[in-house]
Each structure stands twice: as C-alpha cells, then as structure tokens.
Design a protein around this motif. Structure first.
Motif, mmCIF file in Angstrom:
data_model
loop_
_atom_site.group_PDB
_atom_site.id
_atom_site.type_symbol
_atom_site.label_atom_id
_atom_site.label_comp_id
_atom_site.label_asym_id
_atom_site.label_seq_id
_atom_site.Cartn_x
_atom_site.Cartn_y
_atom_site.Cartn_z
ATOM 1 N N UNK A 130 -9.428 46.561 -48.370
ATOM 2 C CA UNK A 130 -9.295 47.498 -49.490
ATOM 3 C C UNK A 130 -10.414 47.279 -50.513
ATOM 4 N N UNK A 131 -10.713 46.017 -50.821
ATOM 5 C CA UNK A 131 -11.727 45.704 -51.828
ATOM 6 C C UNK A 131 -13.099 46.231 -51.417
ATOM 7 N N UNK A 132 -13.484 45.985 -50.176
ATOM 8 C CA UNK A 132 -14.816 46.419 -49.727
ATOM 9 C C UNK A 132 -14.854 47.918 -49.444
ATOM 10 N N UNK A 133 -13.693 48.497 -49.113
ATOM 11 C CA UNK A 133 -13.623 49.961 -48.974
ATOM 12 C C UNK A 133 -13.887 50.617 -50.325
ATOM 13 N N UNK A 134 -13.309 50.024 -51.389
ATOM 14 C CA UNK A 134 -13.570 50.519 -52.734
ATOM 15 C C UNK A 134 -15.035 50.396 -53.108
ATOM 16 N N UNK A 135 -15.639 49.239 -52.799
ATOM 17 C CA UNK A 135 -17.058 49.043 -53.093
ATOM 18 C C UNK A 135 -17.927 50.008 -52.281
ATOM 19 N N UNK A 136 -17.502 50.325 -51.067
ATOM 20 C CA UNK A 136 -18.235 51.281 -50.246
ATOM 21 C C UNK A 136 -18.346 52.619 -50.976
ATOM 22 N N UNK A 137 -17.252 53.083 -51.555
ATOM 23 C CA UNK A 137 -17.257 54.368 -52.264
ATOM 24 C C UNK A 137 -18.000 54.269 -53.596
ATOM 25 N N UNK A 138 -17.814 53.141 -54.294
ATOM 26 C CA UNK A 138 -18.473 52.961 -55.593
ATOM 27 C C UNK A 138 -19.998 52.919 -55.437
ATOM 28 N N UNK A 139 -20.475 52.092 -54.506
ATOM 29 C CA UNK A 139 -21.922 51.945 -54.311
ATOM 30 C C UNK A 139 -22.556 53.259 -53.870
ATOM 31 N N UNK A 140 -21.891 53.974 -52.948
ATOM 32 C CA UNK A 140 -22.432 55.256 -52.491
ATOM 33 C C UNK A 140 -22.450 56.262 -53.638
ATOM 34 N N UNK A 141 -21.383 56.270 -54.437
ATOM 35 C CA UNK A 141 -21.316 57.191 -55.569
ATOM 36 C C UNK A 141 -22.406 56.923 -56.594
ATOM 37 N N UNK A 142 -22.649 55.633 -56.886
ATOM 38 C CA UNK A 142 -23.704 55.276 -57.846
ATOM 39 C C UNK A 142 -25.069 55.694 -57.309
ATOM 40 N N UNK A 143 -25.312 55.451 -56.012
ATOM 41 C CA UNK A 143 -26.600 55.818 -55.403
ATOM 42 C C UNK A 143 -26.835 57.319 -55.494
ATOM 43 N N UNK A 144 -25.808 58.106 -55.210
ATOM 44 C CA UNK A 144 -25.942 59.568 -55.264
ATOM 45 C C UNK A 144 -26.069 60.058 -56.706
ATOM 46 N N UNK A 145 -25.349 59.426 -57.627
ATOM 47 C CA UNK A 145 -25.414 59.832 -59.029
ATOM 48 C C UNK A 145 -26.785 59.545 -59.637
ATOM 49 N N UNK A 146 -27.325 58.367 -59.332
ATOM 50 C CA UNK A 146 -28.626 57.990 -59.899
ATOM 51 C C UNK A 146 -29.766 58.882 -59.402
ATOM 52 N N UNK A 147 -29.633 59.379 -58.192
ATOM 53 C CA UNK A 147 -30.718 60.180 -57.598
ATOM 54 C C UNK A 147 -30.434 61.674 -57.593
ATOM 55 N N UNK A 148 -29.212 62.054 -57.979
ATOM 56 C CA UNK A 148 -28.845 63.456 -57.865
ATOM 57 C C UNK A 148 -28.764 63.892 -56.410
ATOM 58 N N UNK A 149 -28.491 62.916 -55.533
ATOM 59 C CA UNK A 149 -28.381 63.144 -54.083
ATOM 60 C C UNK A 149 -29.687 63.637 -53.464
ATOM 61 N N UNK A 150 -30.815 63.367 -54.126
ATOM 62 C CA UNK A 150 -32.120 63.771 -53.587
ATOM 63 C C UNK A 150 -32.958 62.528 -53.269
ATOM 64 N N UNK A 151 -33.809 62.598 -52.253
ATOM 65 C CA UNK A 151 -34.639 61.443 -51.885
ATOM 66 C C UNK A 151 -35.652 61.085 -52.974
ATOM 67 N N UNK A 152 -36.053 59.835 -52.975
ATOM 68 C CA UNK A 152 -37.120 59.371 -53.878
ATOM 69 C C UNK A 152 -38.356 59.131 -53.016
ATOM 70 N N UNK A 153 -39.397 59.923 -53.240
ATOM 71 C CA UNK A 153 -40.597 59.836 -52.406
ATOM 72 C C UNK A 153 -41.808 59.421 -53.238
ATOM 73 N N UNK A 154 -42.970 59.399 -52.584
ATOM 74 C CA UNK A 154 -44.244 59.015 -53.210
ATOM 75 C C UNK A 154 -44.149 57.638 -53.867
ATOM 76 N N UNK A 155 -43.741 56.678 -53.075
ATOM 77 C CA UNK A 155 -43.588 55.311 -53.574
ATOM 78 C C UNK A 155 -44.800 54.436 -53.276
ATOM 79 N N UNK A 156 -45.823 55.000 -52.623
ATOM 80 C CA UNK A 156 -47.070 54.269 -52.383
ATOM 81 C C UNK A 156 -47.122 53.591 -51.030
ATOM 82 N N UNK A 157 -48.340 53.285 -50.603
ATOM 83 C CA UNK A 157 -48.553 52.655 -49.297
ATOM 84 C C UNK A 157 -47.992 51.232 -49.237
#
Length: 337
Positions: A130-157
C-alpha cells in the motif's frame, strides 16, 4: 547417530536458492540458443549490445528491488520514481545547472522517495504494498504536474553521453569521407550496471547491512531480539531502491535525450519479475544480485528475441506474465520444502 548422519548428508545438497539460480541460468542459455536459430542476426555484436542497453535499466531497478524483497517487502513505486528523477534532472538543467550535478540531484530525488517509503512502512506501519502503491501515484502525479505532461527536450549533448556513450568505440574513415563504425563499443549503461551489481553483491554478502537485510527478511522478530535495527535496515533498503530507480531514470532519459514524464510505466513489474526469476523469494530472506541479473537478462533476451521474431508487444506481456507466474510457483514449492 542416524539423525546426525542425515544432517551431514543434507549439508552437501545444494540450496533451493542455488538450484533456482542455476535453473534460471540454464533458461537464459536455452533462450539464447532458441532465438539464435529463429533469427541469424540475434547473435550479432550489434544485437548483443542492444540487449545490454535494454537490460541496463531493468537491471538497475532489479538490484534495488532485490534488496527490498529480501527484507520481505515490495516496491511498486520504482517506475514512477524513475520518471520523477528524470524530470527533476531535466528541470534543473533547464534552470542552468550543469548536467552532472543535475543528474546527481535526480538520483537524490529518487533516494528521497525511497526514504519516504521506508519511513511510511516502518513508522506508520503501513504495508509495503500500500505504501509504495501510494508513492507510485504521488511520484507520477508530481512528474506530470511539474512538466504539464509534456516532454523536456533540448538538454544538450552532454546529457546524452551517459545513455549513448561507449568505451572502445572503433570508427574508420572511408575514402569517400564518411565514417564507418567497425565496433560500436561497450555501452556506458552496461558498464554502470556491472559496477552497481558488483557493489550491491559486495554489500549484501560482505557488509553488516547485507547480513541485517537477510536476517530481517528471514525472521524480523528474531532479528530485533538479536540487536538488529529493523527500522534502520528497512529504510536503508527502500532508500537504496529509490536511489537506483533515480539512477535508472538518468540512464533511460539520457538514452532518449529527452525527459519523458510518462516513462517507466510497468517497469516495477519487470524489476519484480527479474528478482523472482533470479531466485528472490517474495516471502523474504532469500535472494541474490547475481540471480537478479540473470533474471533481468532473461527478460531482456526474451523481449529482444520476440521483437526480432515479429511478436506483438501484447503477446510479449502475456509470455512474460506466464514466466513470472511460473517463477513464483517454483518459489512457493521451494518454501514449502
């Protein structure tokens, strides 16, 4: 005297864990032999290096997962933590921080998620599932929220070096002025996986934390009475799993040369599968890094061979699911014995 004699004979029998590992290795060899017959290109150098690249991410996740499973737990959050770590590194690079410190920060973000998992499991006494299932949803939600669900590109060679670089790459210039790759080189992710696997095996077998992890998984109450700090040991295992998920995120995002907040979906199942196929027991107390690496390569070879055979991704999931059920069934038989 007869009981003593029987005990002496049993000492010479290989353990269930060793038999499981040997059977997994034989399975890997049989898979390689079978796919080499179905496709002549399967045993080519380029395809072998492709398998190494594909397996490196799952292998890193499997090392951390194995430590957690040995304690008797499970970590369902590694796929989402992988994505969040990549997002943290990508946004940090966009903010003007150099690539290497940004990647280190991404790994620390993964370790922090694992640390929180450990705290929730040990202090709040919530089951690992249950604990890691919760973290699975939290971490994914934070990742999508921070990026607006869009990729981050042009990060350099430089960002692409970890995932796409290689040692001993041999390139020859042709008469027409174009380069010809003689040997593509040993991928950086494969070397990184080897280093982490050796370090993980050393910690489990030679260091006190490794002995504590096994003792907690074998019998938590007996370990506590023996003076083992159970809380600290579990938190360490989950933190290591999170950190390795973060490192896997750096490798994967670097290979893609783009940070994808939707990456890592279902990766936790591949990591669990690799650990169980390699001999780790879901009951805890049994497992090894070498076995998990064999399991990771079984999954990698299976996916690669099925791809070359033109098998759909859906059928691949079915086959790997059957393999996992078979491995867990064997584990249950071993525990009953």
């Amino acid at each position: 005297m007869q009981a003593h004699s029987g005990k002496s004979k049993l000492q010479f029998l290989p353990s269930g864990s060793t038999l499981h590992k040997v059977s997994a290795l034989l399975t890997l060899i049989l898979l390689i032999a079978a796919f080499s017959f179905t496709s002549p290109a399967f045993l080519s150098v380029n395809n072998g290096l492709t398998v190494l690249l594909q397996t490196s991410v799952i292998g890193l996740l499997a090392i951390g997962m194995t430590m957690v499973i040995i304690t008797g737990g499970i970590d369902l959050s590694v796929g989402s933590v992988l994505a969040l770590s990549g997002v943290v590194a990508g946004l940090t690079i966009k903010a003007g921080i150099p690539v290497i410190p940004a990647m280190i920060l991404g790994v620390f973000a993964g370790a922090f998620c694992g640390f929180v998992n450990g705290l929730v499991i040990t202090r709040l006494r919530i089951t690992p599932f249950v604990a890691t299932l919760g973290m699975m949803m939290i971490a994914r939600g934070i990742a999508l929220q921070l990026t607006g669900a869009t990729p981050i590109s042009r990060l350099g060679d430089t960002f692409a070096t970890l995932g796409n670089g290689s040692f001993y790459r041999v390139v020859e210039m042709q008469a027409n002025g174009f380069p010809k790759v003689i040997f593509p080189g040993i991928p950086y992710p494969a070397v990184l996986l080897l280093v982490i696997a050796v370090l993980g095996a050393f910690l489990l077998k030679r260091r006190q934390i490794g002995r504590h992890i096994f003792s907690v998984g074998s019998n938590e109450e007996a370990a506590r009475l023996s003076g083992v700090d159970v809380v600290r040991t579990k938190i360490w295992a989950y933190t290591a799993s999170g950190a390795l998920a973060g490192l896997a995120g750096m490798v994967l995002m670097s290979r893609l040369v783009t940070v994808q907040p939707n990456e890592g979906v279902m990766y936790e199942l591949d990591a669990i599968a690799a650990s169980v196929i390699g001999g780790a027991s879901l009951m805890g107390g049994i497992g090894s890094i070498s076995g998990s690496m064999i399991g990771a390569f079984i999954i990698g070879v299976l996916r690669n061979g099925l791809n070359m055979a033109g098998t759909s991704a859906f059928i691949q999931q079915i086959i790997i699911g059957i393999v996992v059920i078979g491995a867990v069934y064997i584990d249950q038989i071993r525990n009953q014995r």
